[in-house]
Design a protein around this motif. Structure first.
Motif, PDB file in Angstrom:
ATOM      1  N   LYS A 175      -5.299 -15.534   5.563  1.00  0.00           N
ATOM      2  CA  LYS A 175      -3.934 -15.220   5.968  1.00  0.00           C
ATOM      3  C   LYS A 175      -3.112 -14.954   4.716  1.00  0.00           C
ATOM      4  N   GLU A 176      -2.722 -13.707   4.545  1.00  0.00           N
ATOM      5  CA  GLU A 176      -1.893 -13.355   3.377  1.00  0.00           C
ATOM      6  C   GLU A 176      -0.467 -13.146   3.851  1.00  0.00           C
ATOM      7  N   GLN A 177       0.439 -13.946   3.356  1.00  0.00           N
ATOM      8  CA  GLN A 177       1.810 -13.875   3.832  1.00  0.00           C
ATOM      9  C   GLN A 177       2.695 -13.030   2.928  1.00  0.00           C
ATOM     10  N   CYS A 178       2.167 -12.676   1.761  1.00  0.00           N
ATOM     11  CA  CYS A 178       2.992 -11.944   0.795  1.00  0.00           C
ATOM     12  C   CYS A 178       2.969 -10.442   1.086  1.00  0.00           C
ATOM     13  N   TYR A 179       4.113  -9.922   1.478  1.00  0.00           N
ATOM     14  CA  TYR A 179       4.229  -8.503   1.837  1.00  0.00           C
ATOM     15  C   TYR A 179       3.781  -7.596   0.696  1.00  0.00           C
ATOM     16  N   GLU A 180       4.231  -7.901  -0.512  1.00  0.00           N
ATOM     17  CA  GLU A 180       3.932  -7.031  -1.650  1.00  0.00           C
ATOM     18  C   GLU A 180       2.434  -6.983  -1.951  1.00  0.00           C
ATOM     19  N   LYS A 181       1.783  -8.133  -1.825  1.00  0.00           N
ATOM     20  CA  LYS A 181       0.334  -8.144  -2.083  1.00  0.00           C
ATOM     21  C   LYS A 181      -0.410  -7.298  -1.062  1.00  0.00           C
ATOM     22  N   LEU A 182      -0.012  -7.422   0.185  1.00  0.00           N
ATOM     23  CA  LEU A 182      -0.655  -6.630   1.232  1.00  0.00           C
ATOM     24  C   LEU A 182      -0.406  -5.142   1.014  1.00  0.00           C
ATOM     25  N   ALA A 183       0.835  -4.807   0.673  1.00  0.00           N
ATOM     26  CA  ALA A 183       1.175  -3.397   0.466  1.00  0.00           C
ATOM     27  C   ALA A 183       0.386  -2.830  -0.712  1.00  0.00           C
ATOM     28  N   ALA A 184       0.228  -3.620  -1.769  1.00  0.00           N
ATOM     29  CA  ALA A 184      -0.526  -3.167  -2.933  1.00  0.00           C
ATOM     30  C   ALA A 184      -1.999  -3.002  -2.582  1.00  0.00           C
ATOM     31  N   PHE A 185      -2.502  -3.929  -1.785  1.00  0.00           N
ATOM     32  CA  PHE A 185      -3.921  -3.898  -1.399  1.00  0.00           C
ATOM     33  C   PHE A 185      -4.254  -2.678  -0.559  1.00  0.00           C
ATOM     34  N   TYR A 186      -3.444  -2.432   0.480  1.00  0.00           N
ATOM     35  CA  TYR A 186      -3.765  -1.335   1.397  1.00  0.00           C
ATOM     36  C   TYR A 186      -3.341   0.024   0.858  1.00  0.00           C
ATOM     37  N   GLY A 187      -2.356   0.041  -0.016  1.00  0.00           N
ATOM     38  CA  GLY A 187      -1.876   1.319  -0.526  1.00  0.00           C
ATOM     39  C   GLY A 187      -2.522   1.754  -1.826  1.00  0.00           C
ATOM     40  N   LYS A 188      -3.445   0.936  -2.330  1.00  0.00           N
ATOM     41  CA  LYS A 188      -4.028   1.179  -3.641  1.00  0.00           C
ATOM     42  C   LYS A 188      -4.702   2.552  -3.744  1.00  0.00           C
ATOM     43  N   SER A 189      -4.311   3.298  -4.760  1.00  0.00           N
ATOM     44  CA  SER A 189      -4.931   4.605  -5.069  1.00  0.00           C
ATOM     45  C   SER A 189      -4.753   5.657  -3.985  1.00  0.00           C
ATOM     46  N   LEU A 190      -3.802   5.474  -3.086  1.00  0.00           N
ATOM     47  CA  LEU A 190      -3.593   6.453  -2.027  1.00  0.00           C
ATOM     48  C   LEU A 190      -2.374   7.328  -2.302  1.00  0.00           C
ATOM     49  N   THR A 191      -2.451   8.576  -1.853  1.00  0.00           N
ATOM     50  CA  THR A 191      -1.276   9.438  -1.904  1.00  0.00           C
ATOM     51  C   THR A 191      -0.342   9.068  -0.754  1.00  0.00           C
ATOM     52  N   VAL A 192       0.861   9.621  -0.805  1.00  0.00           N
ATOM     53  CA  VAL A 192       1.841   9.363   0.251  1.00  0.00           C
ATOM     54  C   VAL A 192       1.288   9.762   1.612  1.00  0.00           C
ATOM     55  N   LYS A 220       8.224   8.568   0.176  1.00  0.00           N
ATOM     56  CA  LYS A 220       8.067   7.705  -1.001  1.00  0.00           C
ATOM     57  C   LYS A 220       6.892   6.757  -0.785  1.00  0.00           C
ATOM     58  N   PRO A 221       6.169   6.444  -1.856  1.00  0.00           N
ATOM     59  CA  PRO A 221       4.907   5.719  -1.716  1.00  0.00           C
ATOM     60  C   PRO A 221       5.056   4.216  -1.464  1.00  0.00           C
ATOM     61  N   TYR A 222       5.513   3.868  -0.297  1.00  0.00           N
ATOM     62  CA  TYR A 222       5.568   2.455   0.087  1.00  0.00           C
ATOM     63  C   TYR A 222       4.679   2.254   1.302  1.00  0.00           C
ATOM     64  N   PHE A 223       3.639   1.474   1.137  1.00  0.00           N
ATOM     65  CA  PHE A 223       2.755   1.205   2.281  1.00  0.00           C
ATOM     66  C   PHE A 223       3.451   0.243   3.235  1.00  0.00           C
ATOM     67  N   VAL A 224       3.470   0.572   4.500  1.00  0.00           N
ATOM     68  CA  VAL A 224       4.203  -0.220   5.492  1.00  0.00           C
ATOM     69  C   VAL A 224       3.317  -1.351   6.017  1.00  0.00           C
ATOM     70  N   ILE A 225       3.811  -2.564   5.891  1.00  0.00           N
ATOM     71  CA  ILE A 225       3.086  -3.735   6.389  1.00  0.00           C
ATOM     72  C   ILE A 225       3.797  -4.287   7.611  1.00  0.00           C
TER      73      ILE A 225
END
Length: 222
Positions: A159-176, A139-144
DNA sequence: CTCCAGGGGGCCA
DNA sequence: TGGCCCCATGGA
């Protein structure tokens, strides 16, 4: 919307995360199995075992399970009394044994396991949960993880402390499959190069890295 | 000897 | 929210 100073894309319109991904891919050419034992019970189990723990110790614990003939979640339940002893090398073994048993019960009981099912178990935070969703269930969840947080802070200077923002940033437009590899590459990079005490002189990302630009004197010493 | 590793929960302000 | 402590083994 781009925040001020944040590099989302380069002049060719490529996403910043994909630029980083491609650079790391080029640099770490050798293909590795980033998370071993995918699609077996050992993968979710090792997600627990690796919490704040060196991977070598995780491998020892997994080998103990293999040698004890434990390879399914049913086996885990049937050998619940031996579990603590077997996973001892991975540390925090009393807590982790409980978590693995809870995990096994969930897998046995429920067919379609969802994110909230895992998150509701004691000892399953976002990283552990998402690693299972990504590497076991595709499932498409980028692991932080902490590596990624350190990597991100060095790279961007923020320093980004928000998990969701980091996951969205690194997982953007990527397949599983790309998410799996990218996460693995970040881990590899942080183990080898972007360590706690970073080895910038052998880093492929220095042209993109905030930390390097602001620590040049330090890095010129090699 | 010290430090730390692919976290997470509990507690307290 | 943010900081601190606890969990525990094993390698550098």
């Amino acid at each position: 919307m781009e925040k001020a100073g944040r590099k989302e894309k380069n002049e060719n319109g490529e996403n910043f995360n994909i630029i980083i991904y491609n650079e790391l891919k080029k640099f770490y050419k050798e293909k590795k199995q980033w998370w071993p034992w995918e699609k077996t019970a050992y993968m979710p189990i090792s997600a627990i075992l690796t919490q704040a723990t060196n991977w070598r110790n995780v491998e020892k614990a997994i080998n103990n399970l293999k040698n004890a003939g434990i390879k399914t979640f049913e086996d885990v339940i049937n050998n619940a009394d031996k579990l603590e002893e077997l996973i001892k090398p991975a540390g925090f073994y009393r807590k982790k044994a409980k978590r693995i048993i809870a995990l096994a019960n969930l897998f046995i009981k429920k067919k379609n396991i969802e994110r909230d099912d895992l998150l509701s178990l004691n000892g399953f935070g976002k990283e552990t949960t998402d690693s299972i969703l990504l590497y076991h269930f595709d499932k498409p969840y980028f692991v932080i993880d902490n590596y990624t947080k350190r990597f991100h802070e060095r790279l961007t200077g923020k320093k980004e402390q928000c998990y969701e923002k980091l996951a969205a940033f690194y997982g953007k437009s990527l397949t599983v499959e790309e998410m799996k590899e990218f996460h693995g590459l970040i881990v590899e990079h942080c183990k080898n190069t972007c360590k706690k005490d970073p080895l910038c002189n052998k880093c492929p990302l220095i042209n993109l890295c905030f930390y390097y630009k602001n620590h040049e004197t330090r890095n010129q010493k090699g």
